[in-house]
Every structure is written in C-alpha cells, then in structure tokens.
Motif scaffolding. Sequence first.
Motif, PDB file in Angstrom:
ATOM      1  N   ILE A  68      26.057 -10.270-131.434  1.00 43.24           N
ATOM      2  CA  ILE A  68      26.347 -11.571-132.023  1.00 43.24           C
ATOM      3  C   ILE A  68      26.510 -12.618-130.926  1.00 43.24           C
ATOM      4  N   GLY A  69      27.241 -12.254-129.875  1.00 43.38           N
ATOM      5  CA  GLY A  69      27.422 -13.190-128.765  1.00 43.38           C
ATOM      6  C   GLY A  69      26.098 -13.576-128.127  1.00 43.38           C
ATOM      7  N   ASN A  70      25.237 -12.584-127.916  1.00 41.53           N
ATOM      8  CA  ASN A  70      23.918 -12.855-127.325  1.00 41.53           C
ATOM      9  C   ASN A  70      23.088 -13.775-128.219  1.00 41.53           C
ATOM     10  N   ASP A  71      23.137 -13.521-129.536  1.00 46.63           N
ATOM     11  CA  ASP A  71      22.327 -14.313-130.457  1.00 46.63           C
ATOM     12  C   ASP A  71      22.818 -15.758-130.536  1.00 46.63           C
ATOM     13  N   ILE A  72      24.122 -15.944-130.371  1.00 48.68           N
ATOM     14  CA  ILE A  72      24.653 -17.313-130.356  1.00 48.68           C
ATOM     15  C   ILE A  72      24.208 -18.031-129.081  1.00 48.68           C
ATOM     16  N   LEU A  73      24.305 -17.347-127.956  1.00 48.18           N
ATOM     17  CA  LEU A  73      23.918 -17.947-126.681  1.00 48.18           C
ATOM     18  C   LEU A  73      22.405 -18.179-126.592  1.00 48.18           C
ATOM     19  N   ASP A  74      21.643 -17.295-127.226  1.00 49.05           N
ATOM     20  CA  ASP A  74      20.177 -17.362-127.120  1.00 49.05           C
ATOM     21  C   ASP A  74      19.526 -18.027-128.329  1.00 49.05           C
ATOM     22  N   ILE A  75      20.299 -18.762-129.109  1.00 50.95           N
ATOM     23  CA  ILE A  75      19.780 -19.269-130.385  1.00 50.95           C
ATOM     24  C   ILE A  75      18.517 -20.115-130.215  1.00 50.95           C
ATOM     25  N   GLU A  76      18.462 -20.930-129.186  1.00 55.42           N
ATOM     26  CA  GLU A  76      17.279 -21.780-128.986  1.00 55.42           C
ATOM     27  C   GLU A  76      16.080 -20.961-128.537  1.00 55.42           C
ATOM     28  N   ASP A  77      16.309 -20.013-127.606  1.00 58.10           N
ATOM     29  CA  ASP A  77      15.206 -19.149-127.155  1.00 58.10           C
ATOM     30  C   ASP A  77      14.689 -18.295-128.303  1.00 58.10           C
ATOM     31  N   ASP A  78      15.601 -17.776-129.136  1.00 59.69           N
ATOM     32  CA  ASP A  78      15.197 -16.925-130.260  1.00 59.69           C
ATOM     33  C   ASP A  78      14.334 -17.693-131.255  1.00 59.69           C
ATOM     34  N   ARG A  79      14.619 -18.981-131.425  1.00 59.39           N
ATOM     35  CA  ARG A  79      13.833 -19.781-132.366  1.00 59.39           C
ATOM     36  C   ARG A  79      12.406 -19.993-131.886  1.00 59.39           C
ATOM     37  N   ASN A  80      12.175 -19.756-130.597  1.00 60.77           N
ATOM     38  CA  ASN A  80      10.820 -19.863-130.039  1.00 60.77           C
ATOM     39  C   ASN A  80      10.112 -18.518-129.939  1.00 60.77           C
ATOM     40  N   HIS A  81      10.802 -17.455-130.347  1.00 61.15           N
ATOM     41  CA  HIS A  81      10.248 -16.103-130.258  1.00 61.15           C
ATOM     42  C   HIS A  81       9.595 -15.742-131.591  1.00 61.15           C
ATOM     43  N   PRO A  82       8.404 -15.122-131.570  1.00 60.59           N
ATOM     44  CA  PRO A  82       7.691 -14.826-132.822  1.00 60.59           C
ATOM     45  C   PRO A  82       8.439 -13.896-133.774  1.00 60.59           C
ATOM     46  N   ARG A  83       9.290 -13.024-133.231  1.00 61.56           N
ATOM     47  CA  ARG A  83      10.031 -12.085-134.082  1.00 61.56           C
ATOM     48  C   ARG A  83      11.507 -12.454-134.192  1.00 61.56           C
ATOM     49  N   LYS A  84      12.105 -12.857-133.079  1.00 55.34           N
ATOM     50  CA  LYS A  84      13.542 -13.121-133.054  1.00 55.34           C
ATOM     51  C   LYS A  84      13.949 -14.364-133.839  1.00 55.34           C
ATOM     52  N   LYS A  85      12.991 -15.242-134.145  1.00 55.36           N
ATOM     53  CA  LYS A  85      13.327 -16.449-134.896  1.00 55.36           C
ATOM     54  C   LYS A  85      13.798 -16.130-136.317  1.00 55.36           C
ATOM     55  N   HIS A  86      13.560 -14.896-136.761  1.00 55.22           N
ATOM     56  CA  HIS A  86      13.990 -14.492-138.094  1.00 55.22           C
ATOM     57  C   HIS A  86      15.386 -13.875-138.104  1.00 55.22           C
TER      58      HIS A  86
END
Length: 304
Positions: A68-86
Amino acid sequence: MARAHTDETRFVGTLSGLLKEMRPWQWYKQSVLLLGLVFSRSLFDPVAAANVILGIVAFCAIAGTTYIGNDILDIEDDRNHPRKKHRPIASGQVPIAVAVSFAFLLFVGGLAVSWSLGPLFLLVVCTYLVQNTLYSLVLKDIVIVDVMVIAVGFVLRAIAGVVAIDVYLSPWLVVCTFLGALMLALGKRRHEMVVSDDPAASRATLAEYTEETLDQLLVVVLAALLVSYSLYTFFRGNPWMMSTLPFAFFAAFRYHFLAHTRDVGGDPKFLLGDRPFLANLAVWGLLVVAVRYEIPVRLLEVIA
C-alpha cells in the motif's frame, strides 16, 4: 434507495480494492519461511509448524503495508504503466485516506504477531520494513541495487523462518535464497522492459538497463545459483542429497526458458501454472524431505 445502493456498491468496491492492495496472489512469497522448517528437520514438529504459520501471517500483514505504501508513493508512475494503472489506488477505486488507515491496521497487527514470536523475529520484521521503505524512497531508482534489495527481502524472509523456530541459520540457505530471488528479480525487470512501450516512464531504472545486460546478468546469477546449490549438496555430509541436483537444474533452466519464450518473468507465480515446472517442483520437494529426514537410510536398514 438508489443512493443507498450506490453507497453499498462503493463500499464493496473499496473492500475489494483493499484486498487487492494486499496482493493475496503474492502471498506465495512467504513460503520462503518454510525453508528453515523443512531443512532443519522440524517439519513434523507441531510447535515449530505453528510458529512458522504465525510468521507467515505476520509477513503477509507487513507486506500488505509495504504494498500500500509503495502504491501511494508510486501513484503517478503506476498511472503510466500498462498494467499497474489498474491497481485500486492508482485507478481511484480506493481513496488514499482509506488506504493509509488500512495500512496502519495491518502494520499494528503484523507487529503484534511478530512480537508474539519473540524480539528477534520482530527485529527481522522491522529490518524488512526499513529495507522496503528505503527501496520505495531511494533504492528502487539505483540500477542493479534495485534488484539486489528485492533479493535481500527474500533472504530476510528465510531468516525469519529460522528465527521463528530457533534453529541454526545455514549460510547455504542465505546464499541460495539470495541468488534465487535475484534471478527472479532480474527476470521481472527484463519482462517489464519487453512489454512496455516506454519502460523509463513506468520505472526509472529501466532507462539504464538494456535487454542484453539483463540477459547476461540473468545467466550469471543462474549459474552461481546452481553452483551454490551443488556445493550445498556436496558438503552436507549426506550423499543422497546430490540426487536432488537434476531437479534443481531443471527448475532453473525451465524458468530461464519460460522467461524468454512465454514472458513469465513479470510474475513468477505463473510458473505454478506450468505443468512440467510444477511436477518437477513437487518431485524435488518430496525428494528433499525424504533425504533430509533420512527415509532412504531407514528403508535400507529395514531391507538389510
């Protein structure tokens, strides 16, 4: 009525998202804690088995906190990832405030269970937390260090499994766990580079890696792992342990083959869907148990 239904749907969606944030499909990683139980010949000790199960529960909770901590910190990068944006946080399914509160509950629960297993186990868990925090804040952006830190996380799990049952920590367990986890981490980086149209946008270190470099590192680590496991079987004092070598080699070679032909490197759990790998793993595990618990020797004594 419609508003109540909407609120209920949102509530169920949030709960579902929180469960996804805990990554239950990643809990297989905590099976590393079982290594100490098996190789210390404590597998059939009910007290030791119960302690390891509690340790697995603690690590699942703490891992959930770090995810959860990683996903909060990486929220912008994840939104640019083809799989992690979901992912629930990146997609907005789970509000950040709710995610933080849930992570805190997991954190407290994980530490409480860890303390019940003793101060040393709690120390290992706290070290795991510090390692994950440093990874999220700094180390994930340092090429090569990023994959090594991931491997250290698996070593800490293996150490925790040993500490939970208070047995000798074999250096072979540390070395083989580190190399095995490093191999998987490199395979994951390679997969991320291959499937992404813009690798650097989803992970900073992918701008510095090349596919050729990752392939070379993967081969080097795979070779080191097989040599280390071979040396372990040679120096354990039980010649029967060498009978497990073909299965160890097949497992490593099969992973390398699948990582390059079927893109399983992105998530090693897909290995469990590969029948040859799964069958080999089952036979390997049974053979290791048979050898470590001296079943062949006892059978020979009975026959003689």
